[in-house]
Design a protein around this motif. Sequence first.
Motif, PDB file in Angstrom:
ATOM      1  N   ALA A 207       1.009  -1.106   0.093  1.00 32.06           N
ATOM      2  CA  ALA A 207       0.003  -0.122   0.144  1.00 32.06           C
ATOM      3  C   ALA A 207       0.880   1.363   0.087  1.00 32.06           C
ATOM      4  O   ALA A 207       0.314   2.369  -0.437  1.00 32.06           O
ATOM      5  CB  ALA A 207      -0.770   0.072   1.325  1.00 32.06           C
ATOM      6  N   GLU A 208       2.161   1.392   0.628  1.00 26.63           N
ATOM      7  CA  GLU A 208       3.144   2.314   0.522  1.00 26.63           C
ATOM      8  C   GLU A 208       4.472   1.770   0.404  1.00 26.63           C
ATOM      9  O   GLU A 208       5.225   1.659   1.116  1.00 26.63           O
ATOM     10  CB  GLU A 208       2.789   2.783   1.945  1.00 26.63           C
ATOM     11  N   PRO A 209       4.900   1.626  -0.878  1.00 30.16           N
ATOM     12  CA  PRO A 209       6.042   1.189  -1.197  1.00 30.16           C
ATOM     13  C   PRO A 209       7.008   1.877  -0.803  1.00 30.16           C
ATOM     14  O   PRO A 209       8.582   1.153  -0.665  1.00 30.16           O
ATOM     15  CB  PRO A 209       6.158   0.873  -2.827  1.00 30.16           C
ATOM     16  N   ALA A 210       7.024   3.011  -0.309  1.00 35.24           N
ATOM     17  CA  ALA A 210       8.348   3.684   0.255  1.00 35.24           C
ATOM     18  C   ALA A 210       8.730   3.336   1.442  1.00 35.24           C
ATOM     19  O   ALA A 210       9.573   3.816   2.145  1.00 35.24           O
ATOM     20  CB  ALA A 210       8.048   5.402   0.248  1.00 35.24           C
ATOM     21  N   ARG A 211       7.828   2.566   2.181  1.00 43.10           N
ATOM     22  CA  ARG A 211       8.249   2.081   3.575  1.00 43.10           C
ATOM     23  C   ARG A 211       8.158   0.474   3.616  1.00 43.10           C
ATOM     24  O   ARG A 211       7.509  -0.117   2.907  1.00 43.10           O
ATOM     25  CB  ARG A 211       7.222   2.662   4.630  1.00 43.10           C
ATOM     26  N   VAL A 212       9.013   0.095   4.587  1.00 46.49           N
ATOM     27  CA  VAL A 212       8.943  -1.475   4.585  1.00 46.49           C
ATOM     28  C   VAL A 212       7.655  -1.751   5.335  1.00 46.49           C
ATOM     29  O   VAL A 212       7.226  -1.400   6.118  1.00 46.49           O
ATOM     30  CB  VAL A 212      10.368  -1.876   5.324  1.00 46.49           C
ATOM     31  N   ALA A 213       7.287  -2.937   4.944  1.00 45.68           N
ATOM     32  CA  ALA A 213       5.910  -3.710   5.305  1.00 45.68           C
ATOM     33  C   ALA A 213       6.226  -4.023   6.706  1.00 45.68           C
ATOM     34  O   ALA A 213       7.104  -4.632   7.044  1.00 45.68           O
ATOM     35  CB  ALA A 213       5.550  -5.020   4.658  1.00 45.68           C
ATOM     36  N   PRO A 214       5.117  -3.714   7.593  1.00 47.30           N
ATOM     37  CA  PRO A 214       5.433  -4.105   8.990  1.00 47.30           C
ATOM     38  C   PRO A 214       5.288  -5.679   9.262  1.00 47.30           C
ATOM     39  O   PRO A 214       4.827  -6.561   8.543  1.00 47.30           O
ATOM     40  CB  PRO A 214       4.040  -3.544   9.915  1.00 47.30           C
ATOM     41  N   PHE A 215       6.239  -5.924  10.234  1.00 47.80           N
ATOM     42  CA  PHE A 215       6.262  -7.394  10.672  1.00 47.80           C
ATOM     43  C   PHE A 215       4.995  -7.933  11.342  1.00 47.80           C
ATOM     44  O   PHE A 215       4.376  -7.232  12.084  1.00 47.80           O
ATOM     45  CB  PHE A 215       7.450  -7.578  11.624  1.00 47.80           C
ATOM     46  N   ALA A 216       4.613  -9.055  10.771  1.00 50.82           N
ATOM     47  CA  ALA A 216       3.368  -9.796  11.081  1.00 50.82           C
ATOM     48  C   ALA A 216       3.715 -11.140  11.770  1.00 50.82           C
ATOM     49  O   ALA A 216       4.171 -12.199  11.116  1.00 50.82           O
ATOM     50  CB  ALA A 216       2.265  -9.862  10.214  1.00 50.82           C
ATOM     51  N   ASP A 217       3.295 -11.229  13.440  1.00 51.44           N
ATOM     52  CA  ASP A 217       3.720 -12.433  13.668  1.00 51.44           C
ATOM     53  C   ASP A 217       2.308 -13.335  13.643  1.00 51.44           C
ATOM     54  O   ASP A 217       1.396 -13.255  13.864  1.00 51.44           O
ATOM     55  CB  ASP A 217       3.841 -12.256  15.419  1.00 51.44           C
ATOM     56  N   LEU A 218       2.541 -14.538  12.725  1.00 50.78           N
ATOM     57  CA  LEU A 218       1.721 -15.308  12.370  1.00 50.78           C
ATOM     58  C   LEU A 218       1.752 -16.879  12.842  1.00 50.78           C
ATOM     59  O   LEU A 218       2.234 -17.683  12.128  1.00 50.78           O
ATOM     60  CB  LEU A 218       1.459 -15.555  10.885  1.00 50.78           C
ATOM     61  N   PRO A 219       1.595 -16.937  14.188  1.00 50.69           N
ATOM     62  CA  PRO A 219       1.997 -18.324  14.910  1.00 50.69           C
ATOM     63  C   PRO A 219       1.497 -19.824  14.366  1.00 50.69           C
ATOM     64  O   PRO A 219       2.049 -20.627  14.006  1.00 50.69           O
ATOM     65  CB  PRO A 219       2.117 -17.983  16.260  1.00 50.69           C
ATOM     66  N   LYS A 220      -0.091 -19.327  14.322  1.00 49.66           N
ATOM     67  CA  LYS A 220      -0.702 -20.466  13.663  1.00 49.66           C
ATOM     68  C   LYS A 220      -0.242 -20.856  12.364  1.00 49.66           C
ATOM     69  O   LYS A 220      -0.154 -21.864  11.990  1.00 49.66           O
ATOM     70  CB  LYS A 220      -2.156 -20.159  13.836  1.00 49.66           C
ATOM     71  N   LEU A 221      -0.239 -19.768  11.433  1.00 53.07           N
ATOM     72  CA  LEU A 221       0.311 -19.976  10.210  1.00 53.07           C
ATOM     73  C   LEU A 221       1.684 -20.715   9.991  1.00 53.07           C
ATOM     74  O   LEU A 221       1.908 -21.719   9.250  1.00 53.07           O
ATOM     75  CB  LEU A 221       0.124 -18.839   9.192  1.00 53.07           C
ATOM     76  N   MET A 222       2.411 -20.221  10.831  1.00 53.18           N
ATOM     77  CA  MET A 222       3.851 -20.752  10.900  1.00 53.18           C
ATOM     78  C   MET A 222       3.948 -22.140  11.330  1.00 53.18           C
ATOM     79  O   MET A 222       4.610 -23.079  10.886  1.00 53.18           O
ATOM     80  CB  MET A 222       4.757 -20.002  11.621  1.00 53.18           C
ATOM     81  N   ARG A 223       3.093 -22.686  12.167  1.00 52.70           N
ATOM     82  CA  ARG A 223       2.815 -24.153  12.637  1.00 52.70           C
ATOM     83  C   ARG A 223       2.442 -24.927  11.638  1.00 52.70           C
ATOM     84  O   ARG A 223       2.684 -26.116  11.544  1.00 52.70           O
ATOM     85  CB  ARG A 223       1.908 -24.175  13.702  1.00 52.70           C
ATOM     86  N   THR A 224       1.450 -24.354  10.710  1.00 52.65           N
ATOM     87  CA  THR A 224       0.920 -25.074   9.535  1.00 52.65           C
ATOM     88  C   THR A 224       2.339 -25.180   8.544  1.00 52.65           C
ATOM     89  O   THR A 224       2.219 -26.454   8.007  1.00 52.65           O
ATOM     90  CB  THR A 224      -0.349 -24.299   8.930  1.00 52.65           C
ATOM     91  N   TYR A 225       2.871 -24.475   8.097  1.00 54.68           N
ATOM     92  CA  TYR A 225       4.091 -24.424   7.395  1.00 54.68           C
ATOM     93  C   TYR A 225       4.987 -25.634   8.114  1.00 54.68           C
ATOM     94  O   TYR A 225       5.435 -26.261   7.127  1.00 54.68           O
ATOM     95  CB  TYR A 225       4.993 -23.152   7.146  1.00 54.68           C
ATOM     96  N   ALA A 226       5.277 -25.559   9.465  1.00 57.18           N
ATOM     97  CA  ALA A 226       6.201 -26.398   9.901  1.00 57.18           C
ATOM     98  C   ALA A 226       5.732 -27.837   9.856  1.00 57.18           C
ATOM     99  O   ALA A 226       6.432 -28.726   9.465  1.00 57.18           O
ATOM    100  CB  ALA A 226       6.299 -26.022  11.232  1.00 57.18           C
ATOM    101  N   GLU A 227       4.328 -27.951  10.083  1.00 57.32           N
ATOM    102  CA  GLU A 227       3.485 -29.371   9.862  1.00 57.32           C
ATOM    103  C   GLU A 227       3.857 -29.703   8.409  1.00 57.32           C
ATOM    104  O   GLU A 227       4.069 -30.934   8.192  1.00 57.32           O
ATOM    105  CB  GLU A 227       2.317 -29.208  10.141  1.00 57.32           C
ATOM    106  N   SER A 228       3.827 -28.776   7.375  1.00 54.86           N
ATOM    107  CA  SER A 228       3.720 -29.397   5.874  1.00 54.86           C
ATOM    108  C   SER A 228       5.353 -29.722   5.781  1.00 54.86           C
ATOM    109  O   SER A 228       5.379 -30.429   4.731  1.00 54.86           O
ATOM    110  CB  SER A 228       3.229 -28.232   5.025  1.00 54.86           C
ATOM    111  N   ALA A 229       6.154 -28.861   6.489  1.00 54.21           N
ATOM    112  CA  ALA A 229       7.689 -29.269   6.042  1.00 54.21           C
ATOM    113  C   ALA A 229       7.766 -30.678   6.584  1.00 54.21           C
ATOM    114  O   ALA A 229       8.742 -31.533   6.247  1.00 54.21           O
ATOM    115  CB  ALA A 229       8.579 -28.316   6.898  1.00 54.21           C
ATOM    116  N   GLN A 230       7.200 -30.964   7.687  1.00 53.89           N
ATOM    117  CA  GLN A 230       7.283 -32.517   8.200  1.00 53.89           C
ATOM    118  C   GLN A 230       6.700 -33.570   7.412  1.00 53.89           C
ATOM    119  O   GLN A 230       7.256 -34.572   7.085  1.00 53.89           O
ATOM    120  CB  GLN A 230       6.672 -32.679   9.779  1.00 53.89           C
TER     121      GLN A 230
END
Length: 548
Positions: A207-230
Amino acid sequence: MYTKLNGMEMECRGTERWLDLLARLPDGGAGALGICIEGRTRSLLETVEEYAYARVLTYADEEGRRIYERSLQMLFLAAARHVAPDAHVRIEHSFGQGLYLTVGDCPPDDARVAAIEARMRWLVEQDLPLVRKNVSTADAREYFARTGQQDRLRILRYRAFDHFTLYGLDGCEDYFYGEMVPSAGYLRVFGLTKYASGLVLRLPDAAEPARVAPFADLPKLMRTYAESAQWQEILGCANAADLNDMVENRRLREFIRVSEALHERKIDHIADQFIESGARVMLIAGPSSSGKTTFAHRMTIALRVHGLKPVKLSLDDYYRDRDSLPREPDGTLDLERLDTLDTDLLCDHLPRLLAGETVDSPEFDFKTGRRAPRTHPMRVEPGQPVIIEGIHGLNDALTRSVPRKMKFKIYISALTMLNLDDHNRIRTTDARLLRRIVRDHLFRGTLPEETMAMWPSVRRGEEKYIFPYQEEADAMFNSSLAYELPVMKKYAYPLLLAVQPHSPHYTLARRLVKFLNYIRVSDVEDEIPVNSILREFIGGCCFYRETD
């Protein structure tokens, strides 16, 4: 000679580059990352083409964002190789407005993260060039062998071309499919955040390319990625070469059986979670082509095994009359907005259904765009669940009349974990688009270019109405099947090749063709179960048969 750039006719010499012409534009080519010429993406460093109808690509364009992203990956790799020359870097997957990646086998410490980021910023300040060179496949093979890039050597076996494109930055050479920016100075907006076992490389805010996107903590999504890696470890398939080896060695059929068994086990586990929660309403949401409908059918069966008799409520019947809907500023209808549904009526019906009452459920006539005069009675037996599937399922405003403890929310998406190699990933959005192109062509008579034309609007709807609520889910399900690309290629590849250069969707079609070039086709449909989520897109699904 003459050419056109952003609609402005320009006289130019045969040796001039697109980069040289930017200064003559009224805005000086502000934010330029590449050039689009009749659907083809070109580098700013390429020589101007006579009588071309070209336009500047910026971060506002999908192709511009991809140029920036792959260039930023190259910047990170060059910096990481300087700071930790022996560490193995792998670009894992997207994560919010960024990329999740790993550096070595252990989580990086704060000092290493700071050193890599400092080196990246130094390269930007030096404005070092990103040098592109074409080499023979034999030379590329020798280079990858010398530098220990076994993943690249393996994928080269399946590449039928006689040349290879390498990019170089600060002594680091690597391969990416697609154009890059001319130099590191273009890449001033980025962030680097330590997360989980790796790092998140944060991109500019869309939405505003002149600034870096804010960091989003997504623990549930990250756990799903980790499960898929397994799952990938169980399957022994981390990249396209692994998958191609299975096709070549006739081991894909067993791979399909194990992949589907993992899906079945996960669905059963989510059914157990739902029962243990004591909830009565199951809400299923996810982006386009994630397999929500088939998942809902399979979940119904999983609950029947436990003696439950779930009732599926269709949100389609709760649409408001089209002529009463608010319009966008340009006069169009956004049919994915929450207020296109009669949520007041739904919120009146749900508590009454859960109390055992019979309600008169509406029916929506899609031909007229209005609610039909007829209704049909609907009742839920005491203690039985209601299943609702739709993009707003994770938004409590949809079901505000039902207490949160009575609701169980499921987020489903096709989170592609398969990479071409360690540094070139296959995007989840591209894999979902392939699913939709094939399904729309086979069962809706929609041309691939029509599907591609609708895709930006679909993606905007997902960003507004689905992704912001994904962490509200009680369970997540990855509907991606590691074996699906060799199957999907058989259907999608000829459709994509048929898109002509003059089409406005040629760039997108070629982008999909490029990564499919690395995938071997396999004719194994008879091995795919009739209840597989993949059947929703290629046909033969048992849930959609009209006759016994």
